[in-house]
Write a protein that holds these residues in place. Structure first.
Motif, mmCIF file in Angstrom:
data_model
loop_
_atom_site.group_PDB
_atom_site.id
_atom_site.type_symbol
_atom_site.label_atom_id
_atom_site.label_comp_id
_atom_site.label_asym_id
_atom_site.label_seq_id
_atom_site.Cartn_x
_atom_site.Cartn_y
_atom_site.Cartn_z
ATOM 1 N N LEU A 1 -5.847 -34.587 -22.653
ATOM 2 C CA LEU A 1 -4.865 -33.975 -23.549
ATOM 3 C C LEU A 1 -3.631 -34.874 -23.536
ATOM 4 O O LEU A 1 -3.033 -35.106 -22.484
ATOM 5 C CB LEU A 1 -4.503 -32.569 -23.057
ATOM 6 N N LYS B 1 -8.383 -26.298 -24.288
ATOM 7 C CA LYS B 1 -9.211 -27.511 -24.359
ATOM 8 C C LYS B 1 -9.926 -27.819 -23.044
ATOM 9 O O LYS B 1 -10.814 -28.663 -23.026
ATOM 10 C CB LYS B 1 -8.324 -28.709 -24.745
ATOM 11 N N GLN C 1 -2.531 -25.313 -24.567
ATOM 12 C CA GLN C 1 -3.526 -26.297 -25.006
ATOM 13 C C GLN C 1 -4.456 -26.696 -23.868
ATOM 14 O O GLN C 1 -5.646 -26.908 -24.072
ATOM 15 C CB GLN C 1 -2.821 -27.547 -25.581
#
Lengths: 104, 193
Positions: free
Chosen positions: A12, A39, A35
């Motif tokens: 990321l 993810k 996130q």
């Protein structure tokens, strides 16, 4: 403060621009953690190339993400800190804990 | 030579950026290096943040900021950040690196360490229920740069003080004006004065 987040392979990548202080640190923390949870990234790269100012609130943000990635068996890398930001990272000892992403 | 400014702001986090920018603009009059100015702005940000998140934790109070610049052979910037909040029960402990009263909020505990490292002097006084005063200072070494300028330009050392005072003397015929210098990021005008 502007924050762009994208998944690149297993990492990321968070590109930060502007000034990091206590006023924006909490929102940044929420954005990044959301996130990461979505993810399930193996690594987190924080690109500091666009950060013109950071105080110890930014250190808290980075230390927190370091602990989070450690807890999930992942790693945190920092990229392109400006000299002023790097001075703060060096003072805090973060540079001895967190690797540097040199390809960005 | 002495110059000063005073500022009062409510303890709202959006004022952190304003406080450091205002002090940075004041300090820029002394023509600090980029690194010196960054050190000053970071230290002010730390002191103001402490007042907001610790001093006035559950309320909004007033933060008082005073800056003074004194110029002799060197220029010294002295900055005071004062609040009338809850105070610090144990100042010595609070100044230990990595000490924080709010680890669950991801505070780094490095605020005072940053101020100590980036400024030349730091003095913290606090009284429970009455507030905290942080005084810090940093020398901006005009003298050294004047010598460098003298060597390069042949202009007298007093030119830098004239710059600080905002004097805009016109060079005499045949005299060289000061060369363009790398400006710091926060300037009041094109000439920095």
């Amino acid at each position: 403060m502007n924050c762009e987040i994208e998944q690149v392979g297993g990492a990321l990548v968070v590109k930060l621009k502007g000034e990091i202080d206590q006023h924006c640190a909490e929102e940044l923390r929420g954005d990044i953690d959301r996130q990461l949870d979505i993810k399930h990234s193996a690594s987190l790269i924080i690109d500091l190339g666009g950060v013109d100012f950071m105080d110890s609130s930014g250190l808290g943000l980075i230390m927190g993400r370091y602990r989070k990635m450690q807890a999930r068996g992942g790693k945190l890398l920092l990229a392109r800190p400006t000299p002023a930001v790097d001075k703060l990272l060096e003072l805090s000892g973060i540079n001895r804990l967190v690797g540097r992403e040199r390809t960005k | 030579m002495r110059n000063y400014m005073k500022l009062e702001i409510p303890s709202k986090s959006l004022n952190e950026a304003f406080a450091r920018a205002a002090v940075g603009a004041f300090a820029a009059q002394t023509d600090p290096t980029v690194e010196e100015l960054a050190d000053i702005k970071t230290s002010v940000s730390e002191a103001v943040t402490n007042s907001i998140i610790h001093g006035y934790r559950d309320t909004v109070g007033v933060i008082y900021i005073e800056c003074e610049a004194r110029v002799e052979n060197t220029c010294v910037i002295e900055i005071t950040v004062r609040d009338e909040g809850v105070g610090i029960p144990d100042v010595e402990r609070a100044m230990e690196p990595l000490f924080t009263t709010a680890p669950d909020e991801e505070r780094s505990g490095m605020g005072f360490t940053v101020m100590q490292s980036f400024m030349d002097t730091l003095d913290v006084t606090s009284e429970k229920g009455k507030g905290t005063t942080v005084k810090m200072s940093k020398a901006i070494n005009i003298g050294t740069r004047d010598e460098e300028l003298e060597t390069r330009t042949g202009l007298p050392k007093s030119a830098s003080e004239a710059h600080f005072l905002g004097k805009r003397s016109q060079p005499e015929a045949g005299e060289t004006s000061l060369p363009a210098r790398k400006r710091t990021s926060v300037g009041i005008g094109d000439d920095g004065c």
